[in-house]
Scaffold this motif. Structure first.
Motif, PDB file in Angstrom:
ATOM      1  N   SER A  84      -2.487  -9.447   3.150  1.00 23.14           N
ATOM      2  CA  SER A  84      -3.902  -9.559   3.506  1.00 23.14           C
ATOM      3  C   SER A  84      -4.547  -8.216   3.255  1.00 23.14           C
ATOM      4  O   SER A  84      -3.859  -7.190   3.120  1.00 23.14           O
ATOM      5  CB  SER A  84      -4.078  -9.948   4.984  1.00 23.14           C
ATOM      6  OG  SER A  84      -3.689  -8.880   5.831  1.00 23.14           O
ATOM      7  N   THR A  85      -5.871  -8.198   3.198  1.00 24.72           N
ATOM      8  CA  THR A  85      -6.578  -6.937   3.004  1.00 24.72           C
ATOM      9  C   THR A  85      -6.232  -5.952   4.110  1.00 24.72           C
ATOM     10  O   THR A  85      -5.918  -4.790   3.851  1.00 24.72           O
ATOM     11  CB  THR A  85      -8.100  -7.174   2.997  1.00 24.72           C
ATOM     12  OG1 THR A  85      -8.439  -8.047   1.920  1.00 24.72           O
ATOM     13  CG2 THR A  85      -8.853  -5.862   2.844  1.00 24.72           C
ATOM     14  N   GLU A  86      -6.264  -6.422   5.349  1.00 22.88           N
ATOM     15  CA  GLU A  86      -5.997  -5.526   6.476  1.00 22.88           C
ATOM     16  C   GLU A  86      -4.596  -4.940   6.390  1.00 22.88           C
ATOM     17  O   GLU A  86      -4.405  -3.726   6.570  1.00 22.88           O
ATOM     18  CB  GLU A  86      -6.155  -6.289   7.797  1.00 22.88           C
ATOM     19  CG  GLU A  86      -5.875  -5.420   9.026  1.00 22.88           C
ATOM     20  CD  GLU A  86      -5.966  -6.199  10.324  1.00 22.88           C
ATOM     21  OE1 GLU A  86      -5.712  -5.590  11.380  1.00 22.88           O
ATOM     22  OE2 GLU A  86      -6.254  -7.410  10.277  1.00 22.88           O
ATOM     23  N   ASN A  87      -3.616  -5.772   6.094  1.00 22.86           N
ATOM     24  CA  ASN A  87      -2.238  -5.284   6.052  1.00 22.86           C
ATOM     25  C   ASN A  87      -1.992  -4.365   4.864  1.00 22.86           C
ATOM     26  O   ASN A  87      -1.285  -3.353   4.978  1.00 22.86           O
ATOM     27  CB  ASN A  87      -1.261  -6.462   6.026  1.00 22.86           C
ATOM     28  CG  ASN A  87      -1.247  -7.225   7.328  1.00 22.86           C
ATOM     29  OD1 ASN A  87      -1.699  -6.731   8.358  1.00 22.86           O
ATOM     30  ND2 ASN A  87      -0.726  -8.447   7.299  1.00 22.86           N
ATOM     31  N   ASP A  88      -2.572  -4.701   3.706  1.00 20.33           N
ATOM     32  CA  ASP A  88      -2.409  -3.831   2.536  1.00 20.33           C
ATOM     33  C   ASP A  88      -3.018  -2.457   2.776  1.00 20.33           C
ATOM     34  O   ASP A  88      -2.438  -1.426   2.413  1.00 20.33           O
ATOM     35  CB  ASP A  88      -3.050  -4.475   1.306  1.00 20.33           C
ATOM     36  CG  ASP A  88      -2.223  -5.628   0.756  1.00 20.33           C
ATOM     37  OD1 ASP A  88      -1.038  -5.731   1.127  1.00 20.33           O
ATOM     38  OD2 ASP A  88      -2.765  -6.422  -0.037  1.00 20.33           O
ATOM     39  N   VAL A  89      -4.205  -2.426   3.377  1.00 20.52           N
ATOM     40  CA  VAL A  89      -4.841  -1.137   3.669  1.00 20.52           C
ATOM     41  C   VAL A  89      -4.025  -0.355   4.696  1.00 20.52           C
ATOM     42  O   VAL A  89      -3.896   0.868   4.607  1.00 20.52           O
ATOM     43  CB  VAL A  89      -6.297  -1.344   4.149  1.00 20.52           C
ATOM     44  CG1 VAL A  89      -6.883  -0.043   4.687  1.00 20.52           C
ATOM     45  CG2 VAL A  89      -7.161  -1.861   3.002  1.00 20.52           C
ATOM     46  N   GLY A 113       2.329  -5.926  -6.258  1.00 23.86           N
ATOM     47  CA  GLY A 113       1.610  -7.188  -6.302  1.00 23.86           C
ATOM     48  C   GLY A 113       0.407  -7.268  -5.383  1.00 23.86           C
ATOM     49  O   GLY A 113      -0.219  -8.318  -5.261  1.00 23.86           O
ATOM     50  N   PHE A 114       0.051  -6.153  -4.732  1.00 21.04           N
ATOM     51  CA  PHE A 114      -1.058  -6.195  -3.781  1.00 21.04           C
ATOM     52  C   PHE A 114      -2.390  -6.227  -4.511  1.00 21.04           C
ATOM     53  O   PHE A 114      -2.472  -5.974  -5.702  1.00 21.04           O
ATOM     54  CB  PHE A 114      -1.020  -4.964  -2.870  1.00 21.04           C
ATOM     55  CG  PHE A 114      -1.608  -3.737  -3.502  1.00 21.04           C
ATOM     56  CD1 PHE A 114      -2.916  -3.368  -3.253  1.00 21.04           C
ATOM     57  CD2 PHE A 114      -0.867  -2.958  -4.381  1.00 21.04           C
ATOM     58  CE1 PHE A 114      -3.472  -2.244  -3.852  1.00 21.04           C
ATOM     59  CE2 PHE A 114      -1.399  -1.838  -4.970  1.00 21.04           C
ATOM     60  CZ  PHE A 114      -2.711  -1.478  -4.704  1.00 21.04           C
ATOM     61  N   GLY A 115      -3.440  -6.463  -3.731  1.00 26.04           N
ATOM     62  CA  GLY A 115      -4.748  -6.138  -4.242  1.00 26.04           C
ATOM     63  C   GLY A 115      -5.768  -7.239  -4.327  1.00 26.04           C
ATOM     64  O   GLY A 115      -5.754  -8.011  -5.274  1.00 26.04           O
ATOM     65  N   ASP A 116      -6.655  -7.306  -3.343  1.00 26.88           N
ATOM     66  CA  ASP A 116      -7.875  -8.077  -3.529  1.00 26.88           C
ATOM     67  C   ASP A 116      -8.989  -7.067  -3.810  1.00 26.88           C
ATOM     68  O   ASP A 116      -8.764  -5.860  -3.884  1.00 26.88           O
ATOM     69  CB  ASP A 116      -8.184  -8.948  -2.307  1.00 26.88           C
ATOM     70  CG  ASP A 116      -8.283  -8.134  -1.023  1.00 26.88           C
ATOM     71  OD1 ASP A 116      -8.478  -6.895  -1.103  1.00 26.88           O
ATOM     72  OD2 ASP A 116      -8.163  -8.717   0.059  1.00 26.88           O
ATOM     73  N   GLU A 117     -10.197  -7.550  -3.960  1.00 23.82           N
ATOM     74  CA  GLU A 117     -11.302  -6.668  -4.352  1.00 23.82           C
ATOM     75  C   GLU A 117     -11.566  -5.585  -3.318  1.00 23.82           C
ATOM     76  O   GLU A 117     -11.805  -4.423  -3.656  1.00 23.82           O
ATOM     77  CB  GLU A 117     -12.562  -7.506  -4.576  1.00 23.82           C
ATOM     78  CG  GLU A 117     -13.732  -6.710  -5.143  1.00 23.82           C
ATOM     79  CD  GLU A 117     -14.924  -7.592  -5.471  1.00 23.82           C
ATOM     80  OE1 GLU A 117     -15.991  -7.032  -5.797  1.00 23.82           O
ATOM     81  OE2 GLU A 117     -14.790  -8.836  -5.401  1.00 23.82           O
TER      82      GLU A 117
END
Length: 441
Positions: A84-89, A113-117
């Protein structure tokens, strides 16, 4: 009967996958925490859907707070299951704060493999704006872990400008994860770089992408080859080895990568210990020259190498006390300490070599985990006047006792007016080479 059932109920309650995980990851015992995370990673689907948010919070806490760096990294791998965005950040933020490689490398792997906008906007801003070279290098390398087109565009932009050497090395490493012709073009450009170790990092990635291990770290050779084959080139179908995975230097083309050097001695073993004399007699230009060459050698190591540095005068003391993977952050972390080194006291050769052989698990300084060592480089300007053995026969006999099978090559560099006979004898007896470096005025 009802009373018995009520008394027995707690024994059967709270024994599901989530409950076992929660108890394990909260344990005071590191092995239980490790077991809990590893069990989760083996079968994350065993956690009920209504408990996944709680698991994520426990993993975040472990990633940020666990005392063991390897468990912080393992927790990041677990958190990456719930992408998720929160977890990736959160993982990226922790990567920017983490200084121990045993956590850094798993954190980096968790980002694959991460990465949303939103995540990419966060990372892109920091990859361009971070002022700490080491942290910026980590975030630039992380760009290579994303398949997002904006991540690749940012990577091309960063690799196309003159930035500090750790950042340029990180960009070259990251480009090696993208099998595209634009990557090869940019990496060939980086072969012209005069920044420390950048050409070597670009060469490593070129070999990973193309399998052309028979081409040297020379831009002209790659320009010629790419000009002849680039238009119709198809990238190898087999997955390229990960940087720093400990594989051999053999490539898919059957060649070998270029070998780094220290005072023109090839470094063929992948686990290397440098021993630098910091005794009082080293003061002056020769010490400056010795530090410069050591920094050059370290920064040129590819990610396939692991290294440590032992500084010695009357006692040896290791910088990392472990075999550190040669990624940009770790190399910068090491060479930064050179500026604060002082020359003082006496010279202890034997104890220093015994300390280096401790990586192989032998002698008084044997490391419990025994990371292993292939080659040792010892630089000194004087004769030993401290240590368990100080004379040539005693030192040679002591080394024979420690490593009778000569599994570790010992190279020696004597710096100063005259070559040291002891240094010649050590190298000859231990399968290494000796180099004399005249004193600089």
């Amino acid at each position: 009967m009802l009373l018995l059932l009520l008394l027995a109920a707690p024994a059967f309650a709270g024994d599901g996958p989530y409950d076992r995980f929660a108890r394990g990851i909260r344990s005071e015992k590191a092995e239980r925490r490790r077991e809990a995370i590893e069990t989760f990673l083996e079968n994350p689907d065993a956690i009920p859907a209504d408990r996944t948010a709680r698991v994520a919070k426990l993993l975040i806490h472990a990633m940020e707070k666990d005392r063991r760096p390897e468990l912080r990294g393992l927790a990041a791998r677990g958190l990456a299951v719930y992408r998720s965005t929160e977890n990736d950040v959160r993982i990226l933020q922790r990567l920017g704060e983490e200084e121990n490689w045993k956590a850094q490398r798993p954190l980096m792997a968790a980002l694959t493999g991460f990465g949303d906008e939103t995540t990419m906007a966060w990372l892109g801003k920091r990859a361009f704006g971070e002022t700490r070279d080491g942290v910026r290098a980590l975030w630039v390398e992380a760009l290579g872990r994303s398949a997002r087109p904006e991540a690749y565009r940012d990577l091309l932009k960063i690799s196309g400008v003159r930035t500090p050497w750790p950042v340029m090395q990180a960009a070259a490493i990251a480009l090696g994860r993208h099998p595209r012709k634009e990557s090869v073009d940019r990496l060939i450009d980086l072969l012209w770089s005069d920044r420390a170790g950048v050409a070597e990092a670009a060469h490593e990635s070129l070999v990973r992408l193309t399998g052309k291990g028979d081409l040297p770290v020379e831009a002209a050779a790659w320009v010629k080859w790419w000009g002849e084959h680039g238009e119709k080139f198809e990238f190898p179908g087999a997955k390229a080895p990960e940087p720093g995975d400990g594989s051999t230097t053999k490539t898919t083309a059957g060649g070998t990568t270029t070998v780094p050097t220290y005072y023109d001695i090839p470094i063929r073993g992948k686990r290397v210990v440098y021993c630098l004399d910091v005794s009082a007699s080293m003061w002056g230009p020769k010490f400056t020259a010795a530090k410069t060459e050591l920094a050059r050698s370290i920064t040129s190591l590819s990610t396939r190498y692991r290294f440590d540095v032992i500084f010695f005068n009357e006692h040896p003391y290791a910088w990392a006390q472990d075999m550190i993977p040669a990624f940009p952050f770790q190399k910068l972390d090491c060479v930064t300490v050179f500026a604060d080194l002082e020359t003082k006291k006496f010279t202890n050769v034997f104890d220093t070599l015994e300390r280096a052989l401790g990586y192989a698990g032998v002698g008084r300084y044997a490391l419990k985990d025994r990371p292993g060592v292939d080659e040792v480089f010892l630089l000194t300007d004087g004769e030993p006047n401290r240590g368990r053995y100080r004379d040539r026969p005693g030192i040679l006999a002591g080394l024979e006792t420690l490593d009778p099978r000569k599994t570790v090559r010992i190279h020696t560099i004597s710096i100063g007016e005259d070559p040291k006979e002891l240094m010649k004898a050590i190298a000859a007896a231990r399968g290494g080479r000796h180099v004399h470096v005249p004193a600089k005025k």
